[in-house]
Scaffold this motif. Sequence first.
Motif, PDB file in Angstrom:
ATOM      1  N   SER A   1       0.791  -1.239   0.000  1.00 43.43           N
ATOM      2  CA  SER A   1       0.000   0.000   0.000  1.00 43.43           C
ATOM      3  C   SER A   1       0.817   1.279   0.000  1.00 43.43           C
ATOM      4  O   SER A   1       0.239   2.378  -0.058  1.00 43.43           O
ATOM      5  CB  SER A   1      -0.958   0.014   1.197  1.00 43.43           C
ATOM      6  OG  SER A   1      -2.021  -0.870   0.976  1.00 43.43           O
TER       7      SER A   1
ATOM      8  N   LYS B   1      -0.119   3.719  -2.687  1.00 42.36           N
ATOM      9  CA  LYS B   1      -1.154   4.756  -2.595  1.00 42.36           C
ATOM     10  C   LYS B   1      -0.557   6.149  -2.449  1.00 42.36           C
ATOM     11  O   LYS B   1      -1.235   7.147  -2.739  1.00 42.36           O
ATOM     12  CB  LYS B   1      -2.104   4.457  -1.437  1.00 42.36           C
ATOM     13  CG  LYS B   1      -2.900   3.157  -1.623  1.00 42.36           C
ATOM     14  CD  LYS B   1      -3.859   2.930  -0.471  1.00 42.36           C
ATOM     15  CE  LYS B   1      -4.685   1.661  -0.667  1.00 42.36           C
ATOM     16  NZ  LYS B   1      -3.957   0.435  -0.316  1.00 42.36           N
TER      17      LYS B   1
ATOM     18  N   ALA C   1      -8.258   6.539   1.274  1.00 45.74           N
ATOM     19  CA  ALA C   1      -7.016   5.951   0.751  1.00 45.74           C
ATOM     20  C   ALA C   1      -5.831   6.254   1.656  1.00 45.74           C
ATOM     21  O   ALA C   1      -4.984   5.388   1.898  1.00 45.74           O
ATOM     22  CB  ALA C   1      -6.754   6.462  -0.664  1.00 45.74           C
TER      23      ALA C   1
ATOM     24  N   ALA D   1      -8.705   4.009  -3.556  1.00 46.67           N
ATOM     25  CA  ALA D   1      -7.555   4.317  -4.410  1.00 46.67           C
ATOM     26  C   ALA D   1      -7.848   3.949  -5.859  1.00 46.67           C
ATOM     27  O   ALA D   1      -7.531   4.705  -6.787  1.00 46.67           O
ATOM     28  CB  ALA D   1      -6.323   3.576  -3.910  1.00 46.67           C
TER      29      ALA D   1
ATOM     30  N   ASN E   1      -3.508   0.753  -6.044  1.00 46.22           N
ATOM     31  CA  ASN E   1      -3.609   0.480  -4.609  1.00 46.22           C
ATOM     32  C   ASN E   1      -2.496  -0.384  -4.039  1.00 46.22           C
ATOM     33  O   ASN E   1      -2.351  -0.485  -2.822  1.00 46.22           O
ATOM     34  CB  ASN E   1      -4.973  -0.136  -4.281  1.00 46.22           C
ATOM     35  CG  ASN E   1      -5.310  -1.330  -5.160  1.00 46.22           C
ATOM     36  OD1 ASN E   1      -4.428  -2.060  -5.605  1.00 46.22           O
ATOM     37  ND2 ASN E   1      -6.607  -1.501  -5.427  1.00 46.22           N
TER      38      ASN E   1
END
Length: 402
Positions: free
Chosen positions: A61, A64, A117, A126, A162
């Motif tokens: 992640s 993001k 997000a 996202a 994402n």
Amino acid sequence: MGDVVSLLGRILNAIILAFVVSTFVVTQPLQAAPFAAIVMDGRTGEVLYEKNADARLHPASLTKMMTLYIVFQEIEAGRLSLDTKVTVTKYAASQPPSRLGLKPGQKIAVRYLIRAAAIKSANDAAAALGDHIGGDHATFAKRMTRTARQLGMDNTTFKNANGLTAEGHLSTARDMNNLGRHLFYDFPQYYHIFSRRTADAGIAQVANTNTRFLDSYEGADGIKTGYTRPAGLTYVGSVNRKGFRVIDSIMNTENWQADHKALVDWAYKTYEETERYPAQTVLGTAQVAGGERNTVPYAAEQFFHVLARPGQGRSTIDFIAKGELAAPVSIGQAIGEVRVTDAEGFTQTIPVFATEAVEKAPMMAGVSPGFDGRTVIFGGALFGGFLLVRRRTRKTYARLRY
């Protein structure tokens, strides 16, 4: 009989070979992805520590951060606003947890998707942002990779918005650290989102995945956590303490909080801010040609500093002019840069401007900028010499005549 013996021999050899190969495979497992980490001075980008910082790994992640960086770009360019309504695609709504709970066809404001997000690390939020900006996830991923190159992230390739595992979706601790620095310095007006503990995401209240650490660790104010099974735990952190900021990245760890704390504590114990230059501090003077005076003081527009280990010598500051500097010079005129080199050899380059005006010398008022005072002085000397020689020649001629 001989054929049977030969066949049995081949079978026995095959069994032995299979045993040897299987034994090798069992005793020589596939090489595991390495732990990677890097610590930088948040302002200058100087690397204070690194290990496997250029190993290409799954970022999870942390991806993001790039999605949000591009969202902020779009907002600043006027192509998007915090109130823009995004229509959720089937692709975005189908993303696995962590999720905000979006439905296909649902309309939701950009501000809520940003919060989901950044704070909850919602995969569907996202993806919805990426689909809205790029038209589809593949096109947006290409935009992400192009932006990465523009930011100097040369070892990063994105395949989605994402960070869910995908073939070729890879980055490095160094690249992710640089992205974290860019988020902080390029979009300071939005950076606070990464330290918010909770927020209204429109259809739900979301809580920060990093709340406990933000509350317990001195100076921590972000930035992003991540996890998938192939990636392990990942983290990009920012800490502001003792008057300076440290940003670190950790990838493929089993305990990001312990690793982050150990790295940042080490950085603040090992380095200190040995030199600080507030904005508009006069750093020196530069030579000016053809002016009412021959020097002008210069300063940097923004604050800068030097980190060093205790006991190391001071940095050197070298001025590099922006071409030939000739009068007139105005206040605030960009005149070059300074190169500040610390005791360990790290150099930062900083633009500088004139802090005072320098007018042309009175005798130079009508002279073109291509001429300077030295040209006039040299020309005057030549002309004076010509007159002197001419006078002596006339006297000699007169003596010969009379």
